[in-house]
Design a protein around this motif. Structure first.
Motif, PDB file in Angstrom:
ATOM      1  N   CYS A  20       0.457  -1.581  -0.423  1.00 41.68           N
ATOM      2  CA  CYS A  20      -0.521   0.068  -0.188  1.00 41.68           C
ATOM      3  C   CYS A  20       0.752   1.243   0.262  1.00 41.68           C
ATOM      4  N   SER A  21       0.328   2.370  -0.585  1.00 38.99           N
ATOM      5  CA  SER A  21       1.361   3.812  -0.415  1.00 38.99           C
ATOM      6  C   SER A  21       0.793   4.602   0.613  1.00 38.99           C
ATOM      7  N   ALA A  22      -0.011   4.419   1.052  1.00 40.88           N
ATOM      8  CA  ALA A  22      -0.525   4.945   2.369  1.00 40.88           C
ATOM      9  C   ALA A  22       0.780   4.253   3.521  1.00 40.88           C
ATOM     10  N   TRP A  31      -5.765  -2.994  -4.845  1.00 38.02           N
ATOM     11  CA  TRP A  31      -6.271  -1.231  -5.767  1.00 38.02           C
ATOM     12  C   TRP A  31      -5.214  -0.713  -5.945  1.00 38.02           C
ATOM     13  N   VAL A  32      -5.204  -0.508  -7.043  1.00 31.24           N
ATOM     14  CA  VAL A  32      -4.519   0.417  -8.262  1.00 31.24           C
ATOM     15  C   VAL A  32      -5.345   2.099  -8.600  1.00 31.24           C
ATOM     16  N   LEU A  33      -4.563   3.638  -7.478  1.00 32.96           N
ATOM     17  CA  LEU A  33      -5.751   4.116  -7.715  1.00 32.96           C
ATOM     18  C   LEU A  33      -4.578   5.040  -8.950  1.00 32.96           C
ATOM     19  N   GLU A  53      -7.083  -2.183   1.490  1.00 36.08           N
ATOM     20  CA  GLU A  53      -8.817  -2.253   1.821  1.00 36.08           C
ATOM     21  C   GLU A  53      -8.900  -1.909   3.132  1.00 36.08           C
ATOM     22  N   GLU A  54      -7.966  -1.212   4.252  1.00 37.54           N
ATOM     23  CA  GLU A  54      -8.373  -0.653   4.172  1.00 37.54           C
ATOM     24  C   GLU A  54      -7.987   1.163   4.019  1.00 37.54           C
ATOM     25  N   HIS A  55      -6.804   1.325   3.267  1.00 35.63           N
ATOM     26  CA  HIS A  55      -6.590   2.348   2.864  1.00 35.63           C
ATOM     27  C   HIS A  55      -7.705   3.546   1.796  1.00 35.63           C
ATOM     28  N   ARG A  56      -8.160   2.186   1.144  1.00 36.39           N
ATOM     29  CA  ARG A  56      -8.347   2.920  -0.691  1.00 36.39           C
ATOM     30  C   ARG A  56      -9.452   4.107  -0.511  1.00 36.39           C
ATOM     31  N   GLU A  57     -10.295   4.148   0.710  1.00 36.53           N
ATOM     32  CA  GLU A  57     -11.685   5.124   0.931  1.00 36.53           C
ATOM     33  C   GLU A  57     -10.572   6.728   0.702  1.00 36.53           C
ATOM     34  N   HIS A  58      -9.682   6.217   1.897  1.00 36.90           N
ATOM     35  CA  HIS A  58      -8.391   7.395   2.475  1.00 36.90           C
ATOM     36  C   HIS A  58      -7.168   8.566   1.187  1.00 36.90           C
ATOM     37  N   LEU A  59      -6.907   7.067   1.004  1.00 39.15           N
ATOM     38  CA  LEU A  59      -6.491   8.060  -0.743  1.00 39.15           C
ATOM     39  C   LEU A  59      -7.366   8.087  -1.825  1.00 39.15           C
ATOM     40  N   SER A  60      -8.246   7.718  -2.394  1.00 41.98           N
ATOM     41  CA  SER A  60      -9.409   7.995  -3.460  1.00 41.98           C
ATOM     42  C   SER A  60      -9.336   9.351  -2.702  1.00 41.98           C
ATOM     43  N   GLN A  61     -10.314   9.429  -1.983  1.00 42.54           N
ATOM     44  CA  GLN A  61     -10.624  10.829  -1.058  1.00 42.54           C
ATOM     45  C   GLN A  61      -9.460  12.193  -1.337  1.00 42.54           C
ATOM     46  N   PHE A  62      -8.312  11.647  -1.384  1.00 43.70           N
ATOM     47  CA  PHE A  62      -6.977  12.680  -0.884  1.00 43.70           C
ATOM     48  C   PHE A  62      -7.347  13.253  -2.528  1.00 43.70           C
ATOM     49  N   LEU A  63      -6.764  12.039  -3.618  1.00 46.10           N
ATOM     50  CA  LEU A  63      -7.456  12.172  -5.073  1.00 46.10           C
ATOM     51  C   LEU A  63      -7.905  12.743  -4.983  1.00 46.10           C
ATOM     52  N   SER A  64      -9.627  12.443  -4.877  1.00 44.42           N
ATOM     53  CA  SER A  64     -10.311  13.440  -5.685  1.00 44.42           C
ATOM     54  C   SER A  64     -10.945  14.776  -5.434  1.00 44.42           C
ATOM     55  N   VAL A  65     -10.336  14.840  -4.191  1.00 48.85           N
ATOM     56  CA  VAL A  65     -10.676  15.998  -3.842  1.00 48.85           C
ATOM     57  C   VAL A  65     -10.019  17.554  -4.638  1.00 48.85           C
ATOM     58  N   GLY A  67      -9.436  16.258  -8.288  1.00 49.78           N
ATOM     59  CA  GLY A  67      -9.729  16.492  -9.185  1.00 49.78           C
ATOM     60  C   GLY A  67      -8.385  16.097  -9.773  1.00 49.78           C
ATOM     61  N   PHE A  68      -7.720  14.895  -9.298  1.00 57.12           N
ATOM     62  CA  PHE A  68      -7.000  13.864  -9.505  1.00 57.12           C
ATOM     63  C   PHE A  68      -7.301  12.922 -10.490  1.00 57.12           C
ATOM     64  N   LEU A  69      -8.046  12.030  -9.542  1.00 56.87           N
ATOM     65  CA  LEU A  69      -8.541  10.557  -9.303  1.00 56.87           C
ATOM     66  C   LEU A  69      -9.349  10.270 -10.944  1.00 56.87           C
ATOM     67  N   LYS A  70      -8.163   9.232 -11.226  1.00 53.47           N
ATOM     68  CA  LYS A  70      -9.392   9.079 -13.126  1.00 53.47           C
ATOM     69  C   LYS A  70      -9.526   7.586 -12.346  1.00 53.47           C
ATOM     70  N   GLU A  71      -9.373   6.830 -12.189  1.00 49.60           N
ATOM     71  CA  GLU A  71      -9.880   5.505 -11.887  1.00 49.60           C
ATOM     72  C   GLU A  71      -9.731   4.490 -11.449  1.00 49.60           C
ATOM     73  N   THR A  72     -10.103   3.817 -10.408  1.00 49.08           N
ATOM     74  CA  THR A  72     -10.161   2.984  -9.560  1.00 49.08           C
ATOM     75  C   THR A  72     -10.087   1.586  -9.774  1.00 49.08           C
ATOM     76  N   VAL A  73      -9.369   0.939 -10.194  1.00 49.21           N
ATOM     77  CA  VAL A  73      -9.056  -0.653 -10.637  1.00 49.21           C
ATOM     78  C   VAL A  73      -8.026  -1.672  -9.332  1.00 49.21           C
TER      79      VAL A  73
END
Length: 81
Positions: A20-22, A31-33, A53-65, A67-73
């Motif tokens: 995990c990258s966290a 997951w790959v963000l 699994e534990e950090h997916r939401e946190h890292l996704s939210q960081f990128l989404s806020v 405007g960086f997140l393109k997809e999660t696979v």
């Protein structure tokens, strides 16, 4: 398209399975963000963070806020193409 991994490659390497990258997390990635910072990167450039699994939401939210997140696979489904 250029793809860079932050936190390890998708395939298991000499250090074991991808982590995990966290910050401080050593759990196996699930997951790959896929993201892009339009202020720094060309539109076709894709960067990646790996997430457990534990950090997916946190890292996704960081990128989404930002405007960086393109997809999660799911890591199991990830291909660099």
């Amino acid at each position: 398209m250029s793809i860079d991994f932050f936190g390890g490659a998708a395939n298991e390497g000499p250090a074991g399975p991808p982590k995990c990258s966290a910050k401080g997390c050593r759990s196996a990635a699930a997951w790959v963000l896929v993201w892009n910072n339009p202020k720094l990167h060309t539109p076709d450039r894709r960067k990646t963070w790996l997430a457990c699994e534990e950090h997916r939401e946190h890292l996704s939210q960081f990128l989404s806020v930002r405007g960086f997140l393109k997809e999660t696979v799911a890591l199991a489904d990830w291909t660099e193409d």
